[in-house]
Scaffold this motif. Structure first.
Motif, PDB file in Angstrom:
ATOM      1  N   GLN A  79     -70.162 -51.163  32.841  1.00 55.13           N
ATOM      2  CA  GLN A  79     -70.192 -51.962  34.647  1.00 55.13           C
ATOM      3  C   GLN A  79     -69.531 -51.558  35.368  1.00 55.13           C
ATOM      4  O   GLN A  79     -68.707 -51.200  35.857  1.00 55.13           O
ATOM      5  CB  GLN A  79     -69.864 -53.482  34.246  1.00 55.13           C
ATOM      6  CG  GLN A  79     -71.267 -53.903  35.969  1.00 55.13           C
ATOM      7  CD  GLN A  79     -71.433 -54.999  35.576  1.00 55.13           C
ATOM      8  OE1 GLN A  79     -70.960 -56.117  34.840  1.00 55.13           O
ATOM      9  NE2 GLN A  79     -71.735 -56.588  36.379  1.00 55.13           N
ATOM     10  N   ALA A  83     -75.288 -50.865  37.996  1.00 53.78           N
ATOM     11  CA  ALA A  83     -75.200 -50.637  36.595  1.00 53.78           C
ATOM     12  C   ALA A  83     -74.984 -51.256  35.546  1.00 53.78           C
ATOM     13  O   ALA A  83     -72.855 -51.928  35.350  1.00 53.78           O
ATOM     14  CB  ALA A  83     -74.850 -48.992  36.105  1.00 53.78           C
ATOM     15  N   LYS A  85     -74.187 -50.634  30.921  1.00 54.29           N
ATOM     16  CA  LYS A  85     -74.786 -49.906  30.208  1.00 54.29           C
ATOM     17  C   LYS A  85     -73.496 -50.754  28.748  1.00 54.29           C
ATOM     18  O   LYS A  85     -72.590 -51.360  29.362  1.00 54.29           O
ATOM     19  CB  LYS A  85     -74.159 -47.883  29.869  1.00 54.29           C
ATOM     20  CG  LYS A  85     -74.672 -47.618  31.156  1.00 54.29           C
ATOM     21  CD  LYS A  85     -76.114 -47.349  31.084  1.00 54.29           C
ATOM     22  CE  LYS A  85     -76.880 -46.735  32.719  1.00 54.29           C
ATOM     23  NZ  LYS A  85     -78.097 -46.621  32.194  1.00 54.29           N
ATOM     24  N   TRP A  86     -73.923 -50.334  27.537  1.00 53.65           N
ATOM     25  CA  TRP A  86     -72.975 -50.181  26.688  1.00 53.65           C
ATOM     26  C   TRP A  86     -73.189 -49.469  25.546  1.00 53.65           C
ATOM     27  O   TRP A  86     -73.942 -48.239  25.355  1.00 53.65           O
ATOM     28  CB  TRP A  86     -72.986 -52.025  26.022  1.00 53.65           C
ATOM     29  CG  TRP A  86     -74.263 -52.185  24.901  1.00 53.65           C
ATOM     30  CD1 TRP A  86     -75.959 -52.220  26.006  1.00 53.65           C
ATOM     31  CD2 TRP A  86     -74.910 -51.988  23.319  1.00 53.65           C
ATOM     32  NE1 TRP A  86     -76.773 -52.789  24.828  1.00 53.65           N
ATOM     33  CE2 TRP A  86     -75.794 -52.091  23.665  1.00 53.65           C
ATOM     34  CE3 TRP A  86     -73.693 -51.597  22.747  1.00 53.65           C
ATOM     35  CZ2 TRP A  86     -76.477 -52.544  22.509  1.00 53.65           C
ATOM     36  CZ3 TRP A  86     -74.430 -51.934  21.786  1.00 53.65           C
ATOM     37  CH2 TRP A  86     -75.393 -52.146  21.096  1.00 53.65           C
ATOM     38  N   PHE A  87     -71.774 -49.108  25.098  1.00 58.96           N
ATOM     39  CA  PHE A  87     -71.817 -48.180  24.112  1.00 58.96           C
ATOM     40  C   PHE A  87     -71.107 -48.009  22.771  1.00 58.96           C
ATOM     41  O   PHE A  87     -70.080 -49.035  23.028  1.00 58.96           O
ATOM     42  CB  PHE A  87     -71.646 -47.033  24.985  1.00 58.96           C
ATOM     43  CG  PHE A  87     -71.019 -45.223  24.099  1.00 58.96           C
ATOM     44  CD1 PHE A  87     -72.234 -44.733  23.974  1.00 58.96           C
ATOM     45  CD2 PHE A  87     -70.484 -45.033  23.523  1.00 58.96           C
ATOM     46  CE1 PHE A  87     -72.597 -43.620  23.117  1.00 58.96           C
ATOM     47  CE2 PHE A  87     -69.987 -44.347  22.739  1.00 58.96           C
ATOM     48  CZ  PHE A  87     -70.952 -42.932  22.496  1.00 58.96           C
ATOM     49  N   HIS A 109     -74.570 -41.424  32.725  1.00 57.44           N
ATOM     50  CA  HIS A 109     -76.009 -41.163  32.087  1.00 57.44           C
ATOM     51  C   HIS A 109     -75.507 -40.925  30.619  1.00 57.44           C
ATOM     52  O   HIS A 109     -75.867 -40.961  29.553  1.00 57.44           O
ATOM     53  CB  HIS A 109     -76.616 -40.178  32.693  1.00 57.44           C
ATOM     54  CG  HIS A 109     -77.021 -40.020  34.206  1.00 57.44           C
ATOM     55  ND1 HIS A 109     -78.543 -41.343  34.628  1.00 57.44           N
ATOM     56  CD2 HIS A 109     -76.844 -39.614  35.494  1.00 57.44           C
ATOM     57  CE1 HIS A 109     -78.804 -41.285  34.959  1.00 57.44           C
ATOM     58  NE2 HIS A 109     -77.347 -40.358  36.590  1.00 57.44           N
ATOM     59  N   GLN A 110     -74.155 -40.690  30.600  1.00 56.82           N
ATOM     60  CA  GLN A 110     -73.749 -40.421  28.946  1.00 56.82           C
ATOM     61  C   GLN A 110     -72.481 -40.592  28.979  1.00 56.82           C
ATOM     62  O   GLN A 110     -71.105 -40.680  30.005  1.00 56.82           O
ATOM     63  CB  GLN A 110     -74.108 -39.316  28.685  1.00 56.82           C
ATOM     64  CG  GLN A 110     -73.482 -37.716  29.925  1.00 56.82           C
ATOM     65  CD  GLN A 110     -74.286 -36.704  28.865  1.00 56.82           C
ATOM     66  OE1 GLN A 110     -74.566 -36.482  29.139  1.00 56.82           O
ATOM     67  NE2 GLN A 110     -73.808 -36.089  29.726  1.00 56.82           N
ATOM     68  N   TYR A 126     -76.279 -43.769  26.205  1.00 56.87           N
ATOM     69  CA  TYR A 126     -75.503 -44.865  26.055  1.00 56.87           C
ATOM     70  C   TYR A 126     -77.104 -45.365  25.303  1.00 56.87           C
ATOM     71  O   TYR A 126     -77.655 -45.829  24.813  1.00 56.87           O
ATOM     72  CB  TYR A 126     -75.923 -46.076  27.669  1.00 56.87           C
ATOM     73  CG  TYR A 126     -74.918 -45.231  28.259  1.00 56.87           C
ATOM     74  CD1 TYR A 126     -73.320 -45.784  28.378  1.00 56.87           C
ATOM     75  CD2 TYR A 126     -75.554 -44.714  29.659  1.00 56.87           C
ATOM     76  CE1 TYR A 126     -72.545 -44.974  28.473  1.00 56.87           C
ATOM     77  CE2 TYR A 126     -73.733 -43.839  30.374  1.00 56.87           C
ATOM     78  CZ  TYR A 126     -72.258 -43.968  29.825  1.00 56.87           C
ATOM     79  OH  TYR A 126     -71.610 -44.088  30.638  1.00 56.87           O
ATOM     80  N   LYS A 128     -80.217 -48.459  23.686  1.00 56.83           N
ATOM     81  CA  LYS A 128     -81.246 -48.989  24.422  1.00 56.83           C
ATOM     82  C   LYS A 128     -80.557 -50.179  24.859  1.00 56.83           C
ATOM     83  O   LYS A 128     -79.972 -50.573  23.827  1.00 56.83           O
ATOM     84  CB  LYS A 128     -82.058 -48.876  23.972  1.00 56.83           C
ATOM     85  CG  LYS A 128     -82.262 -46.709  24.545  1.00 56.83           C
ATOM     86  CD  LYS A 128     -83.618 -46.468  23.785  1.00 56.83           C
ATOM     87  CE  LYS A 128     -84.121 -45.431  23.219  1.00 56.83           C
ATOM     88  NZ  LYS A 128     -83.865 -44.456  24.251  1.00 56.83           N
TER      89      LYS A 128
END
Length: 130
Positions: A79, A83, A85-87, A109-110, A126, A128
Protein backbone atom coordinates in the motif's frame (compact mmCIF):
# COMPACT_ATOMS: atom_id res chain seq x y z
CA UNK A 1 18.20 -56.82 6.80
CA UNK A 2 16.32 -54.95 9.53
CA UNK A 3 19.49 -52.99 10.45
CA UNK A 4 19.93 -51.85 6.84
CA UNK A 5 16.32 -50.73 6.65
CA UNK A 6 16.65 -48.80 9.93
CA UNK A 7 19.84 -47.15 8.64
CA UNK A 8 18.13 -46.12 5.41
CA UNK A 9 15.17 -44.65 7.32
CA UNK A 10 17.47 -42.69 9.67
CA UNK A 11 19.48 -41.39 6.70
CA UNK A 12 16.29 -40.32 4.90
CA UNK A 13 15.02 -38.49 8.01
CA UNK A 14 18.34 -36.65 8.39
CA UNK A 15 18.38 -35.62 4.74
CA UNK A 16 14.75 -34.52 4.85
CA UNK A 17 15.26 -32.46 8.00
CA UNK A 18 18.21 -30.66 6.38
CA UNK A 19 16.03 -29.79 3.39
CA UNK A 20 13.22 -28.50 5.57
CA UNK A 21 15.61 -26.41 7.67
CA UNK A 22 17.16 -24.76 4.61
CA UNK A 23 16.65 -21.03 5.01
CA UNK A 24 15.35 -18.88 2.23
CA UNK A 25 15.63 -15.09 2.52
CA UNK A 26 13.27 -12.65 0.81
CA UNK A 27 14.31 -9.02 0.47
CA UNK A 28 11.80 -6.37 -0.65
CA UNK A 29 13.06 -2.92 -1.69
CA UNK A 30 10.81 0.12 -2.12
CA UNK A 31 11.49 1.46 -5.63
CA UNK A 32 8.29 3.53 -5.92
CA UNK A 33 8.55 6.81 -7.83
CA UNK A 34 8.21 10.21 -6.12
CA UNK A 35 9.90 9.02 -2.88
CA UNK A 36 6.69 7.33 -1.72
CA UNK A 37 6.63 5.25 1.46
CA UNK A 38 5.47 1.65 1.12
CA UNK A 39 3.49 -0.30 3.70
CA UNK A 40 3.94 -4.06 3.34
CA UNK A 41 2.06 -6.91 5.02
CA UNK A 42 3.22 -10.46 4.19
CA UNK A 43 1.65 -13.79 5.11
CA UNK A 44 1.83 -17.48 4.35
CA UNK A 45 -0.71 -20.17 5.14
CA UNK A 46 0.89 -20.55 8.57
CA UNK A 47 2.63 -17.23 9.34
CA UNK A 48 1.56 -13.59 9.51
CA UNK A 49 4.66 -11.37 9.42
CA UNK A 50 2.78 -8.21 10.34
CA UNK A 51 2.76 -4.77 8.78
CA UNK A 52 5.98 -2.86 8.07
CA UNK A 53 6.73 0.61 6.71
CA UNK A 54 9.49 0.81 4.10
CA UNK A 55 10.79 4.24 3.15
CA UNK A 56 11.90 4.97 -0.42
CA UNK A 57 15.00 2.92 -1.38
CA UNK A 58 14.89 1.03 1.93
CA UNK A 59 14.20 -2.68 2.27
CA UNK A 60 12.43 -5.23 4.43
CA UNK A 61 13.67 -8.81 4.77
CA UNK A 62 12.34 -12.04 6.17
CA UNK A 63 13.57 -15.63 6.26
CA UNK A 64 11.87 -19.01 6.50
CA UNK A 65 12.46 -22.70 5.97
CA UNK A 66 11.14 -24.26 2.79
CA UNK A 67 8.91 -27.31 2.96
CA UNK A 68 10.00 -30.77 1.95
CA UNK A 69 7.13 -30.92 -0.57
CA UNK A 70 7.95 -27.65 -2.38
CA UNK A 71 4.72 -25.89 -1.40
CA UNK A 72 6.01 -22.83 0.48
CA UNK A 73 4.22 -19.65 -0.59
CA UNK A 74 4.14 -16.09 0.79
CA UNK A 75 1.96 -13.25 -0.44
CA UNK A 76 2.17 -9.57 0.44
CA UNK A 77 -0.15 -6.61 0.35
CA UNK A 78 1.51 -3.37 -0.76
CA UNK A 79 0.00 0.00 0.00
CA UNK A 80 1.16 3.48 -0.90
CA UNK A 81 -0.57 6.81 -1.44
CA UNK A 82 -3.65 6.13 -3.59
CA UNK A 83 -2.88 2.46 -4.30
CA UNK A 84 -3.18 -1.06 -2.91
CA UNK A 85 -1.65 -4.08 -4.67
CA UNK A 86 -0.96 -7.64 -3.69
CA UNK A 87 1.48 -10.16 -5.03
CA UNK A 88 2.72 -13.71 -4.38
CA UNK A 89 6.21 -12.67 -3.31
CA UNK A 90 7.45 -16.25 -3.00
CA UNK A 91 6.20 -19.40 -4.69
CA UNK A 92 8.69 -22.19 -4.17
CA UNK A 93 8.01 -23.90 -7.51
CA UNK A 94 8.17 -20.59 -9.45
CA UNK A 95 11.09 -18.78 -7.90
CA UNK A 96 14.64 -19.75 -8.75
CA UNK A 97 16.25 -17.47 -6.22
CA UNK A 98 19.96 -16.84 -6.24
CA UNK A 99 22.11 -18.13 -3.37
CA UNK A 100 19.05 -18.72 -1.18
CA UNK A 101 17.93 -15.08 -1.50
CA UNK A 102 15.05 -13.59 -3.47
CA UNK A 103 15.59 -9.88 -4.09
CA UNK A 104 12.44 -7.99 -5.08
CA UNK A 105 11.98 -4.39 -6.18
CA UNK A 106 8.47 -3.00 -5.72
CA UNK A 107 7.50 -0.50 -8.41
CA UNK A 108 4.20 1.23 -9.20
CA UNK A 109 3.11 -1.23 -11.90
CA UNK A 110 5.03 -4.43 -11.20
CA UNK A 111 7.19 -6.44 -8.82
CA UNK A 112 10.63 -7.31 -10.17
CA UNK A 113 12.94 -10.08 -9.00
CA UNK A 114 16.50 -8.90 -9.19
CA UNK A 115 19.66 -10.97 -9.58
CA UNK A 116 22.30 -8.93 -7.80
CA UNK A 117 25.19 -10.51 -9.72
CA UNK A 118 24.06 -9.96 -13.30
CA UNK A 119 21.57 -7.10 -12.78
CA UNK A 120 18.88 -9.11 -14.62
CA UNK A 121 15.30 -8.32 -13.57
CA UNK A 122 12.31 -10.56 -14.09
CA UNK A 123 9.12 -8.52 -13.64
CA UNK A 124 5.59 -9.70 -12.90
CA UNK A 125 2.30 -7.78 -12.86
CA UNK A 126 0.53 -7.52 -9.52
CA UNK A 127 -2.25 -10.03 -8.79
CA UNK A 128 -5.68 -9.03 -9.97
CA UNK A 129 -8.06 -8.01 -7.19
CA UNK A 130 -11.26 -10.06 -7.04
Amino acid sequence: MAKILKSIIVLFILLASNLVDAKMRVSVTNMLDHNLDLTIHCKSKDDDLGEHLIHHLQRYEFAFGETFFGTTQFFCGFQWKGAFKWFDIYIEKRDACYSGRCNWKIKQHQACMHDGDSEIEICYPYNKVG
